[in-house]
Write a protein that holds these residues in place. Structure first.
Motif, PDB file in Angstrom:
ATOM      1  N   GLN A 151      40.793  43.779 119.052  1.00 66.32           N
ATOM      2  CA  GLN A 151      40.747  42.745 120.086  1.00 66.32           C
ATOM      3  C   GLN A 151      39.313  42.303 120.351  1.00 66.32           C
ATOM      4  OE1 GLN A 151      42.827  45.047 123.030  1.00 66.32           O
ATOM      5  NE2 GLN A 151      44.661  43.768 122.877  1.00 66.32           N
ATOM      6  N   LYS A 152      38.398  43.267 120.378  1.00 63.45           N
ATOM      7  CA  LYS A 152      36.989  42.940 120.590  1.00 63.45           C
ATOM      8  C   LYS A 152      36.461  42.087 119.436  1.00 63.45           C
ATOM      9  CE  LYS A 152      35.940  47.110 123.207  1.00 63.45           C
ATOM     10  NZ  LYS A 152      35.225  48.390 123.200  1.00 63.45           N
ATOM     11  N   ARG A 160      26.416  41.013 116.048  1.00 66.35           N
ATOM     12  CA  ARG A 160      27.434  42.049 116.165  1.00 66.35           C
ATOM     13  C   ARG A 160      26.983  43.275 115.383  1.00 66.35           C
ATOM     14  NH1 ARG A 160      32.341  43.212 113.299  1.00 66.35           N
ATOM     15  NH2 ARG A 160      33.814  44.179 114.722  1.00 66.35           N
ATOM     16  N   GLY A 161      27.061  44.427 116.007  1.00 68.48           N
ATOM     17  CA  GLY A 161      26.696  45.670 115.349  1.00 68.48           C
ATOM     18  C   GLY A 161      25.228  46.023 115.494  1.00 68.48           C
ATOM     19  N   GLN A 165      28.135  34.119 122.942  1.00 66.44           N
ATOM     20  CA  GLN A 165      27.949  33.390 124.197  1.00 66.44           C
ATOM     21  C   GLN A 165      28.376  34.274 125.371  1.00 66.44           C
ATOM     22  OE1 GLN A 165      30.355  29.966 123.695  1.00 66.44           O
ATOM     23  NE2 GLN A 165      28.936  28.952 122.296  1.00 66.44           N
ATOM     24  N   GLY A 166      27.410  34.635 126.192  1.00 75.90           N
ATOM     25  CA  GLY A 166      27.685  35.406 127.389  1.00 75.90           C
ATOM     26  C   GLY A 166      27.970  36.870 127.153  1.00 75.90           C
ATOM     27  N   MET A 167      28.102  37.278 125.910  1.00 82.27           N
ATOM     28  CA  MET A 167      28.428  38.676 125.671  1.00 82.27           C
ATOM     29  C   MET A 167      27.168  39.495 125.402  1.00 82.27           C
ATOM     30  SD  MET A 167      31.805  38.399 123.378  1.00 82.27           S
ATOM     31  CE  MET A 167      32.941  39.631 123.920  1.00 82.27           C
ATOM     32  N   ASP A 173      34.711  36.863 117.265  1.00 81.89           N
ATOM     33  CA  ASP A 173      34.864  35.780 116.301  1.00 81.89           C
ATOM     34  C   ASP A 173      35.181  34.458 117.006  1.00 81.89           C
ATOM     35  OD1 ASP A 173      34.384  37.531 114.242  1.00 81.89           O
ATOM     36  OD2 ASP A 173      36.524  37.861 113.783  1.00 81.89           O
ATOM     37  N   LYS A 174      35.926  34.518 118.100  1.00 87.27           N
ATOM     38  CA  LYS A 174      36.308  33.311 118.813  1.00 87.27           C
ATOM     39  C   LYS A 174      35.156  32.731 119.631  1.00 87.27           C
ATOM     40  CE  LYS A 174      39.930  31.638 121.902  1.00 87.27           C
ATOM     41  NZ  LYS A 174      41.103  32.004 122.685  1.00 87.27           N
ATOM     42  N   PHE A 175      34.443  33.604 120.366  1.00 88.15           N
ATOM     43  CA  PHE A 175      33.409  33.121 121.273  1.00 88.15           C
ATOM     44  C   PHE A 175      31.993  33.378 120.778  1.00 88.15           C
ATOM     45  CE2 PHE A 175      37.011  34.024 124.119  1.00 88.15           C
ATOM     46  CZ  PHE A 175      37.223  32.742 124.596  1.00 88.15           C
TER      47      PHE A 175
END
Length: 185
Positions: free
Chosen positions: A145-146, A164-165, A156-158, A151-153
Protein backbone atom coordinates in the motif's frame (compact mmCIF):
# COMPACT_ATOMS: atom_id res chain seq x y z
CA UNK A 1 13.53 32.65 69.07
CA UNK A 2 14.60 32.97 65.50
CA UNK A 3 12.98 31.00 62.70
CA UNK A 4 16.07 28.79 62.46
CA UNK A 5 15.77 27.73 66.08
CA UNK A 6 12.00 27.19 65.74
CA UNK A 7 12.69 25.01 62.72
CA UNK A 8 15.29 22.93 64.57
CA UNK A 9 12.91 22.43 67.50
CA UNK A 10 10.10 21.36 65.17
CA UNK A 11 12.36 18.94 63.29
CA UNK A 12 13.63 17.40 66.54
CA UNK A 13 10.07 16.89 67.81
CA UNK A 14 8.92 15.14 64.64
CA UNK A 15 12.14 13.23 63.94
CA UNK A 16 11.17 9.75 62.74
CA UNK A 17 7.48 10.63 62.34
CA UNK A 18 6.36 9.43 58.90
CA UNK A 19 3.37 11.78 58.92
CA UNK A 20 5.53 14.93 59.14
CA UNK A 21 6.98 16.46 55.95
CA UNK A 22 9.59 19.22 55.87
CA UNK A 23 8.95 20.92 52.52
CA UNK A 24 11.06 24.08 52.86
CA UNK A 25 12.62 25.87 55.86
CA UNK A 26 9.34 27.76 56.29
CA UNK A 27 6.78 25.24 55.01
CA UNK A 28 5.67 22.03 56.73
CA UNK A 29 3.01 19.39 56.17
CA UNK A 30 1.43 16.92 58.55
CA UNK A 31 -0.90 14.03 57.68
CA UNK A 32 -3.76 13.24 60.01
CA UNK A 33 -5.46 9.88 59.56
CA UNK A 34 -4.35 6.73 57.78
CA UNK A 35 -3.57 6.21 54.10
CA UNK A 36 -6.63 5.01 52.23
CA UNK A 37 -8.96 6.41 54.90
CA UNK A 38 -11.52 8.80 53.46
CA UNK A 39 -11.22 10.89 56.62
CA UNK A 40 -7.53 11.68 56.32
CA UNK A 41 -5.90 14.92 55.21
CA UNK A 42 -2.58 16.69 54.86
CA UNK A 43 -2.35 20.07 56.56
CA UNK A 44 0.23 22.50 55.22
CA UNK A 45 1.52 25.36 57.37
CA UNK A 46 3.72 28.11 55.92
CA UNK A 47 5.53 30.73 57.97
CA UNK A 48 5.70 34.35 56.85
CA UNK A 49 8.63 36.72 57.42
CA UNK A 50 7.21 37.99 60.72
CA UNK A 51 6.23 34.60 62.17
CA UNK A 52 5.25 34.10 65.06
CA UNK A 53 3.96 37.69 65.38
CA UNK A 54 1.79 37.04 62.31
CA UNK A 55 -0.46 34.08 61.62
CA UNK A 56 0.99 31.21 59.62
CA UNK A 57 -0.69 30.42 56.31
CA UNK A 58 -2.72 27.22 56.45
CA UNK A 59 -3.37 25.29 53.21
CA UNK A 60 -5.35 22.18 52.44
CA UNK A 61 -5.00 22.47 48.66
CA UNK A 62 -2.60 19.58 48.18
CA UNK A 63 -3.23 16.68 45.81
CA UNK A 64 -3.65 14.21 48.68
CA UNK A 65 -6.75 16.14 49.84
CA UNK A 66 -8.65 15.83 46.54
CA UNK A 67 -11.16 13.47 48.17
CA UNK A 68 -12.17 16.00 50.85
CA UNK A 69 -15.35 17.96 50.47
CA UNK A 70 -14.89 21.73 50.23
CA UNK A 71 -16.99 22.21 53.38
CA UNK A 72 -14.61 19.96 55.31
CA UNK A 73 -11.57 21.85 54.04
CA UNK A 74 -13.17 25.16 55.05
CA UNK A 75 -14.08 23.81 58.51
CA UNK A 76 -10.54 22.52 59.15
CA UNK A 77 -8.96 25.76 57.96
CA UNK A 78 -11.33 27.85 60.08
CA UNK A 79 -10.71 25.79 63.23
CA UNK A 80 -6.92 25.88 62.77
CA UNK A 81 -6.95 29.62 62.04
CA UNK A 82 -8.94 30.25 65.22
CA UNK A 83 -6.47 28.14 67.20
CA UNK A 84 -3.52 30.00 65.62
CA UNK A 85 -5.06 33.37 66.54
CA UNK A 86 -5.11 32.26 70.19
CA UNK A 87 -1.39 31.44 69.96
CA UNK A 88 -0.30 34.64 68.20
CA UNK A 89 3.22 35.57 69.31
CA UNK A 90 4.17 31.95 70.09
CA UNK A 91 5.42 29.21 67.80
CA UNK A 92 2.16 27.52 66.84
CA UNK A 93 3.03 24.93 64.19
CA UNK A 94 3.43 22.02 66.62
CA UNK A 95 0.28 23.03 68.51
CA UNK A 96 -1.72 23.28 65.28
CA UNK A 97 -0.64 19.82 64.12
CA UNK A 98 -1.40 18.31 67.53
CA UNK A 99 -4.78 20.08 67.66
CA UNK A 100 -5.65 18.62 64.25
CA UNK A 101 -4.61 15.11 65.37
CA UNK A 102 -6.58 15.27 68.62
CA UNK A 103 -9.71 16.77 67.03
CA UNK A 104 -9.67 14.78 63.79
CA UNK A 105 -13.15 13.30 64.31
CA UNK A 106 -14.72 16.70 65.01
CA UNK A 107 -12.94 18.31 62.06
CA UNK A 108 -13.95 15.50 59.67
CA UNK A 109 -17.56 15.09 60.79
CA UNK A 110 -18.94 16.55 57.53
CA UNK A 111 -16.80 14.20 55.41
CA UNK A 112 -18.68 11.21 53.99
CA UNK A 113 -17.38 7.67 54.35
CA UNK A 114 -17.74 7.05 50.62
CA UNK A 115 -15.56 8.71 48.03
CA UNK A 116 -17.47 11.49 46.29
CA UNK A 117 -16.32 12.28 42.79
CA UNK A 118 -17.36 15.70 41.61
CA UNK A 119 -19.33 15.85 38.38
CA UNK A 120 -17.34 17.04 35.39
CA UNK A 121 -18.17 20.58 34.34
CA UNK A 122 -19.31 21.14 30.74
CA UNK A 123 -15.98 22.77 29.85
CA UNK A 124 -14.09 19.72 31.13
CA UNK A 125 -16.37 17.37 29.17
CA UNK A 126 -15.70 19.23 25.92
CA UNK A 127 -11.96 19.16 26.52
CA UNK A 128 -12.12 15.42 27.25
CA UNK A 129 -14.03 14.75 24.03
CA UNK A 130 -11.49 16.65 21.92
CA UNK A 131 -8.61 14.74 23.53
CA UNK A 132 -10.35 11.44 22.80
CA UNK A 133 -11.00 12.51 19.20
CA UNK A 134 -7.35 13.46 18.75
CA UNK A 135 -6.12 10.05 19.93
CA UNK A 136 -7.69 8.00 17.16
CA UNK A 137 -5.51 5.15 15.94
CA UNK A 138 -3.55 5.79 12.80
CA UNK A 139 -4.23 3.35 9.99
CA UNK A 140 -1.31 0.98 9.42
CA UNK A 141 -0.41 0.50 5.76
CA UNK A 142 1.28 -2.57 4.31
CA UNK A 143 4.46 -2.23 2.27
CA UNK A 144 2.49 -2.76 -0.93
CA UNK A 145 0.00 0.00 0.00
CA UNK A 146 2.85 2.37 0.82
CA UNK A 147 4.52 1.59 -2.52
CA UNK A 148 1.28 2.31 -4.41
CA UNK A 149 0.87 5.61 -2.55
CA UNK A 150 4.43 6.55 -3.42
CA UNK A 151 3.94 5.66 -7.06
CA UNK A 152 0.69 7.65 -7.17
CA UNK A 153 1.79 10.79 -5.32
CA UNK A 154 5.57 10.62 -5.47
CA UNK A 155 7.41 12.55 -2.81
CA UNK A 156 4.90 15.41 -2.60
CA UNK A 157 4.35 16.05 1.09
CA UNK A 158 5.76 12.72 2.13
CA UNK A 159 9.55 12.90 2.10
CA UNK A 160 10.16 16.33 0.62
CA UNK A 161 12.53 15.54 -2.24
CA UNK A 162 14.16 12.37 -0.92
CA UNK A 163 14.09 9.32 -3.11
CA UNK A 164 12.27 6.18 -2.08
CA UNK A 165 14.58 3.99 -0.03
CA UNK A 166 16.92 6.82 1.03
CA UNK A 167 17.18 5.38 4.54
CA UNK A 168 17.28 1.68 3.73
CA UNK A 169 20.17 -0.39 4.99
CA UNK A 170 22.61 -1.73 2.40
CA UNK A 171 21.98 -5.40 3.12
CA UNK A 172 24.98 -6.79 1.22
CA UNK A 173 27.42 -4.48 3.03
CA UNK A 174 25.74 -5.21 6.35
CA UNK A 175 25.90 -8.97 5.87
CA UNK A 176 29.53 -8.84 4.77
CA UNK A 177 30.43 -6.99 7.99
CA UNK A 178 28.60 -9.37 10.28
CA UNK A 179 29.48 -12.59 8.46
CA UNK A 180 27.36 -15.67 8.32
CA UNK A 181 26.92 -18.31 10.98
CA UNK A 182 28.58 -20.93 8.80
CA UNK A 183 31.85 -18.91 8.59
CA UNK A 184 32.20 -18.84 12.37
CA UNK A 185 31.99 -22.62 12.87
Amino acid sequence: MTLKIKREVLLSIYEGDDDFFDITPTQYQYKIGEDGDNKSAIIEVSWGENYPEELPTIHLDVFYNKHLLQEVKDAIKSALTTEAENLLGCGSTYTLFEYAKENKEDLMQLQTDKVVIEEAKPEQAIATETVKAGKQKKEQLSKNQKRRLYDKFGTQGMMEGKQRGWNWVDLIRHLSQTGSKLDGQ
